[in-house]
Design a protein around this motif. Structure first.
Motif, PDB file in Angstrom:
ATOM      1  N   GLY A   6       0.793  -1.222   0.000  1.00  0.00           N
ATOM      2  CA  GLY A   6       0.000   0.000   0.000  1.00  0.00           C
ATOM      3  C   GLY A   6       0.824   1.269   0.000  1.00  0.00           C
ATOM      4  N   ASP A   7       2.108   1.182   0.351  1.00  0.00           N
ATOM      5  CA  ASP A   7       2.983   2.355   0.270  1.00  0.00           C
ATOM      6  C   ASP A   7       3.192   2.711  -1.198  1.00  0.00           C
ATOM      7  N   ARG A   8       3.640   3.941  -1.427  1.00  0.00           N
ATOM      8  CA  ARG A   8       3.969   4.367  -2.783  1.00  0.00           C
ATOM      9  C   ARG A   8       5.477   4.553  -2.896  1.00  0.00           C
ATOM     10  N   GLU A  24       2.634   1.990  -6.964  1.00  0.00           N
ATOM     11  CA  GLU A  24       2.100   1.475  -5.706  1.00  0.00           C
ATOM     12  C   GLU A  24       2.745   0.132  -5.401  1.00  0.00           C
ATOM     13  N   ILE A  25       3.173  -0.046  -4.175  1.00  0.00           N
ATOM     14  CA  ILE A  25       3.734  -1.333  -3.760  1.00  0.00           C
ATOM     15  C   ILE A  25       2.563  -2.253  -3.432  1.00  0.00           C
ATOM     16  N   ILE A  26       2.437  -3.330  -4.206  1.00  0.00           N
ATOM     17  CA  ILE A  26       1.320  -4.253  -3.996  1.00  0.00           C
ATOM     18  C   ILE A  26       1.751  -5.543  -3.296  1.00  0.00           C
ATOM     19  N   GLU A  27       3.066  -5.765  -3.217  1.00  0.00           N
ATOM     20  CA  GLU A  27       3.573  -6.930  -2.488  1.00  0.00           C
ATOM     21  C   GLU A  27       5.036  -6.700  -2.141  1.00  0.00           C
ATOM     22  N   VAL A  39       5.224  -4.019  -7.881  1.00  0.00           N
ATOM     23  CA  VAL A  39       4.636  -2.681  -7.953  1.00  0.00           C
ATOM     24  C   VAL A  39       3.651  -2.584  -9.111  1.00  0.00           C
ATOM     25  N   ARG A  40       2.734  -1.610  -8.998  1.00  0.00           N
ATOM     26  CA  ARG A  40       1.768  -1.343 -10.060  1.00  0.00           C
ATOM     27  C   ARG A  40       1.820   0.136 -10.414  1.00  0.00           C
ATOM     28  N   ALA A  41       1.996   0.418 -11.695  1.00  0.00           N
ATOM     29  CA  ALA A  41       2.023   1.793 -12.199  1.00  0.00           C
ATOM     30  C   ALA A  41       0.595   2.289 -12.420  1.00  0.00           C
ATOM     31  N   ALA A  42       0.445   3.572 -12.661  1.00  0.00           N
ATOM     32  CA  ALA A  42      -0.865   4.185 -12.876  1.00  0.00           C
ATOM     33  C   ALA A  42      -1.603   3.580 -14.070  1.00  0.00           C
ATOM     34  N   ASP A  43      -0.860   3.101 -15.066  1.00  0.00           N
ATOM     35  CA  ASP A  43      -1.499   2.512 -16.242  1.00  0.00           C
ATOM     36  C   ASP A  43      -1.863   1.042 -16.044  1.00  0.00           C
ATOM     37  N   GLY A  44      -1.626   0.504 -14.833  1.00  0.00           N
ATOM     38  CA  GLY A  44      -1.968  -0.873 -14.517  1.00  0.00           C
ATOM     39  C   GLY A  44      -0.844  -1.869 -14.726  1.00  0.00           C
ATOM     40  N   VAL A  56      12.246   6.856  -3.422  1.00  0.00           N
ATOM     41  CA  VAL A  56      11.886   7.167  -2.049  1.00  0.00           C
ATOM     42  C   VAL A  56      10.553   6.500  -1.738  1.00  0.00           C
ATOM     43  N   VAL A  57      10.449   5.841  -0.578  1.00  0.00           N
ATOM     44  CA  VAL A  57       9.190   5.236  -0.148  1.00  0.00           C
ATOM     45  C   VAL A  57       8.348   6.300   0.545  1.00  0.00           C
ATOM     46  N   GLU A  58       7.098   6.419   0.122  1.00  0.00           N
ATOM     47  CA  GLU A  58       6.130   7.267   0.818  1.00  0.00           C
ATOM     48  C   GLU A  58       5.166   6.332   1.528  1.00  0.00           C
ATOM     49  N   HIS A  59       5.235   6.320   2.847  1.00  0.00           N
ATOM     50  CA  HIS A  59       4.398   5.419   3.630  1.00  0.00           C
ATOM     51  C   HIS A  59       2.965   5.935   3.623  1.00  0.00           C
ATOM     52  N   ARG A  60       2.023   5.015   3.538  1.00  0.00           N
ATOM     53  CA  ARG A  60       0.616   5.427   3.565  1.00  0.00           C
ATOM     54  C   ARG A  60       0.289   5.975   4.935  1.00  0.00           C
TER      55      ARG A  60
END
Length: 66
Positions: A6-8, A24-27, A39-44, A56-60
């Motif tokens: 869930g982090d970015r 987005e970090i999905i796993e 990870v998943r990009a905006a385009d899927g 850089v990790v941005e924590h949710r």
């Protein structure tokens, strides 16, 4: 670098004309929140990556951060 699902991940553009972008970090595949990450990009598009020093990790919000 430590992250949770869930982090970015902010990836800075390293070449003139390339913009920074987020995925987005999905796993988390490494032990204790370390890379590699799925990870998943905006385009899927999904991929597995081990981020470099230009990332850089941005924590949710609401999640514990290291």
């Amino acid at each position: 670098m430590h992250a949770t699902k869930g982090d970015r991940l902010l990836i800075h553009g390293r070449v003139v004309g390339r913009q920074d972008h987020f995925v987005e970090i999905i796993e988390v595949l490494g032990p204790d929140g370390t890379p590699p990450y799925r990870v998943r990009a905006a385009d899927g598009h999904e991929s597995i990556m081990s981020p470099g020093p230009d990332s850089v990790v941005e924590h949710r919000k609401g999640a514990d951060s290291d």
